[in-house]
Design an enzyme around this catalytic site. Sequence first.
Site, PDB file in Angstrom:
ATOM      1  N   GLU A   1      40.956  47.530  36.058  1.00 32.72           N
ATOM      2  CA  GLU A   1      40.458  46.234  36.533  1.00 32.72           C
ATOM      3  C   GLU A   1      41.571  45.198  36.424  1.00 32.72           C
ATOM      4  OE1 GLU A   1      36.038  44.762  35.461  1.00 32.72           O
ATOM      5  OE2 GLU A   1      37.200  45.527  33.814  1.00 32.72           O
TER       6      GLU A   1
ATOM      7  N   CYS B   1      33.013  41.703  35.804  1.00 32.62           N
ATOM      8  CA  CYS B   1      33.145  43.168  35.799  1.00 32.62           C
ATOM      9  C   CYS B   1      32.625  43.784  37.088  1.00 32.62           C
ATOM     10  CB  CYS B   1      32.462  43.750  34.581  1.00 32.62           C
ATOM     11  SG  CYS B   1      30.871  43.039  34.333  1.00 32.62           S
TER      12      CYS B   1
ATOM     13  N   GLU C   1      27.662  47.095  28.360  1.00 33.41           N
ATOM     14  CA  GLU C   1      27.984  46.741  29.745  1.00 33.41           C
ATOM     15  C   GLU C   1      29.481  46.493  29.756  1.00 33.41           C
ATOM     16  OE1 GLU C   1      29.064  45.008  32.620  1.00 33.41           O
ATOM     17  OE2 GLU C   1      27.772  43.276  32.242  1.00 33.41           O
TER      18      GLU C   1
END
Length: 529
Positions: A429, A332, A286
């Site tokens: 990100e 995230c 993940e």
Amino acid sequence: MSMMLRMALRSCHLSPFMRLCRMSTEASKVSSRLSSLGLLRTQGLIGGKWSDAHDRKTLKVENPATGELIADIPFMGRKETTDAISAAYNAFHSWSKLTGSERSKILRKWYDLLISHKEDLGQLITLEQGKPLQEANGEVGYGAAFIEFYAEEAKRIYGDIIPPTSADRRLFVLKQPVGVVGAITPWNFPFAMITRKVGPALACGCTVVVKPSELTPLTALAAAELGLQAGIPPGVLNVVMGNAPEIGDTLLASSQVRKITFTGSTAVGKKLMAGAASTVKKVSLELGGNAPVIVFDDAELDVAVKGAVSSSSSMISFTIIAAKFRNSGQTCVCANRILVQEGIYDQFANAFAKGVEQLQVGNGFAEGVAQGPLINQAAVEKVESHIHDALSKGANVIVGGKRHSLGLTFYEPTVIGNVNTEMKISREEVFGPVAPLFRFRTEQEAIEIANNTNAGLAAYLYTTNISRLWRVSEALEYGIVSANEGLFSTEVAPFGGFKESGLGREGSKYGVDEYLEMKYLCLGNLKSA
Ligand code: ADP
């Protein structure tokens, strides 16, 4: 005493730091209470025994809101990881032989203990990770729900019966636990990222070696202590931490470890995936996201701003504020690119900025705080570099845009406008409290911008047009699409990404597949009477 704490204490005459100093007292009260409850564990857990590193090396865990030292923990490496793998391997035989119902009872007891210590665990999360207490308590409720859910699923690990192709055969599919699991977890959800992995693994009959982040190991250790109290047998759940690459390499090299499950950065995830190839382990990853939020002209502004702040502005901005500023932007699935259609852009930007201005920054233990510190200086520097890059290419600051006057790693909740796809913030990100607003014209353009990334974890869209809602949801190359809602995570739904955001799913009935082998059993030559 750390240098940061000394600096904070020395600065006590300055008003912003007064709060930090008072919080230090609060933090020490919290840690002494946790310690008296037996929940401030500061050793690793190997084969049911609390253990130091073999060479007694230690590592400091600090409170990011004050810089103060919370505890020294063992700096473990190859030797301890090898011992933990052996303990897990030996325990696998008996744990996997229990019935689903027997494992279920133990998991359920663990859940009950986690919930009865919800506030203690929440305080521990705030202490070592910095998120506001209310959010930390929310993480405990969310994380514990995975243990409850998989306690229930433990009784439902079904196989299959396949109609045979010849009359003297019977064909079956058995589901069996994969074996020893190595679970590597990050600091942003010190509790929930562990329960999301350990819950299904234990339910299926696997045993686990957990390596929590060295920045936030204390929550993992407290959860493990409650696991022991619930009756998880020695060796079934082990916790090691210290030298992350060495622990990771030891898990990867061991043929006894049959599965690696990881939440963290894409770069480390790729390394683990490559490393798992030498022993062909199962892998779930993940990894990073780059979540777009698409606000169409027809969005109900009253839906899109709800969530983190209580007053006026507009509901649309509230849900997006929740999706962006939760955990100081350090998740995230945090909104990374807010794409707003031109007809609603100005109205949205105003309402959103008003909401963001109200977010109170401070120590997570203080009343009313909506945003804590970032995890470390590197995180602040990343935010600064994204903002610098965006401003140098034509973006403008609408709210915030600099370090907070509280110092340390506090950063102002920030909104920047006129962002475009040439800027670093649109490709990577930011993992911090920065909301970049992009302007778009057509639905097709928004979909193209949203999909123009290697990541594919979560996407959000806001529209009242039901046909558009379906059309865009299907076109988005993301594992999760959240429509007209900023907070979607739940133990009953599958969480995971497309593309480089990862492999596999956590949560829901699908979450067990990651921990099971499928065995085809063919019974042949059956005699007729
Ligand atoms: P983040 O940037 O969110 O800290 P990381 O991927 O660096 O993400 O960290 C997530 C987890 O991976 C942490 O537990 C960290 O200690 C661990 N980790 C970092 N590097 C390695 C590595 N080379 N091998 C195994 N685990 C690692």
